[in-house]
Write an enzyme that holds these catalytic residues in place. Sequence first.
Site: not given
Length: 485
Positions: A101, A174, A198
């Site tokens: 990420k 996210s 997330s």
Amino acid sequence: MADMAEMAENETVTDPAVTETAAPSHELSAVEAAARIADGSLSPVDLAQQVLARIRVADPEVGAYTVVLEESVLDEAERAAKRIAQEGPRGPLDGVPVSVKDLYDVAGTPTWAGSSALRRACGTPAAADAAVVARLRAAGALVLGKTQMDEFAFGTVTPGTRNPRCPERSAGGSSGGAAAAVAAGMGPLALGTDTGGSVRIPAAMCGVVGLKPTYGVLPGEGVAPLSWSLDTPGVLSRGVADAALAFAALTGTDTDAFVEPGVVSEPASAEGMTLAVPDDALFTRCAPDVAERVAAAVDLLAAQGARIVRVSLPMADLVSPAVALIMAAEASAHHRGALRDGAELHPTTRDRLEEGALVPARDYIDALRTRQLLHARWQEAFEGVDAFVLPTVAITPVAHGEFFLPQPDGGMDVVPVASTRFAHPASLTGLPALSVPCGSPEDGLPVGLQFMGRPHGEQTLLRLGRLYESLTGGPWPVAEVPAGA
């Protein structure tokens, strides 16, 4: 989205050769790929090339990556192949490609944290890997690239990323890019972060596995913070065995404690286990298909010998308000410079940060005290219980841009609240939680089943998840991503 033009210029990546008897290498699990690399039947270079080829085909439709480190991952794969041939595998993930990420520092690559403002202002590459990324490399993993996310990890939809299993719908957030990459076969493993859900939310939305470890088990150094007292590095994978292997590698645990030739060590049944299920009132706050499938999963575990006890979630009404206050205040404090300097943030991000700047100190302190009290109450709730079982997300994936959700009683829900309602308890208390796909792909849109455990109870959660996965024919296969989806 990844820089596809740059990828197309590199002719070292070729389409994978697929035989009638063998699945494409990009469909291999991390456990399968690691085993084949270790026994010499698969080269890390061939695996990396085939995963990169899959990215070239799928990512223009999915938008999971911000950058693909094609040249460096091929160089790493060549070094791994030589090293393994001479010395054997360095660690349990040697030669296995992993995405990261865009909140984690990766040496030589800028960290943009999903922010166009940072992308415009900062081209400075990170000087060193984040601590968790360094642990992956120490286990032999190859870093494929960085994945899309909500700006500063402050969101639940990952704008610009499409759900590989239902392209007209959100991938969640996210860590939506990480979940989408795994679901579409663009790498068997991904690193995400979980502050208010997330990792687990996009895992549920994309039909993959998401593991949020106990708070503090994995280091946060080199990870851009959203809310430092809630942020938790996590793992996304298509199957539970892969999540177990990655967690073992990241924590330096003996992999035999989690993995026995290719599968998680699992009980033959759930006999002797006690699972706590929230009372029926909770399911009135779910979409009907979510409630039905989670209830069916509980019945399935009961049929395997689990003792099911119905409980009320301790102080449930205080959980999400406390998370929201803590997250808003800490995020605003960390990003005060962006607010002060007038950075061109997404309007929603700016609104949330400005709201956080208005949180009175007494309210923030009260929220921290509430967390302390809730942690003690949840510890009490685990007396005689092996794990809690509840939905991961109250809804199925929403259409892009959808925000308001009509309720059966005539009221309205909103996507951020419905997405985080069942994720917040583990976030606030720091407890470990695992999301696995609930049911099978034939059941309809993806739904997540969440197991929440005691502190440092990841092994119990992984074994439960693997048991449920085996009963439902999982893991879910790689999503088909037709061109022009």
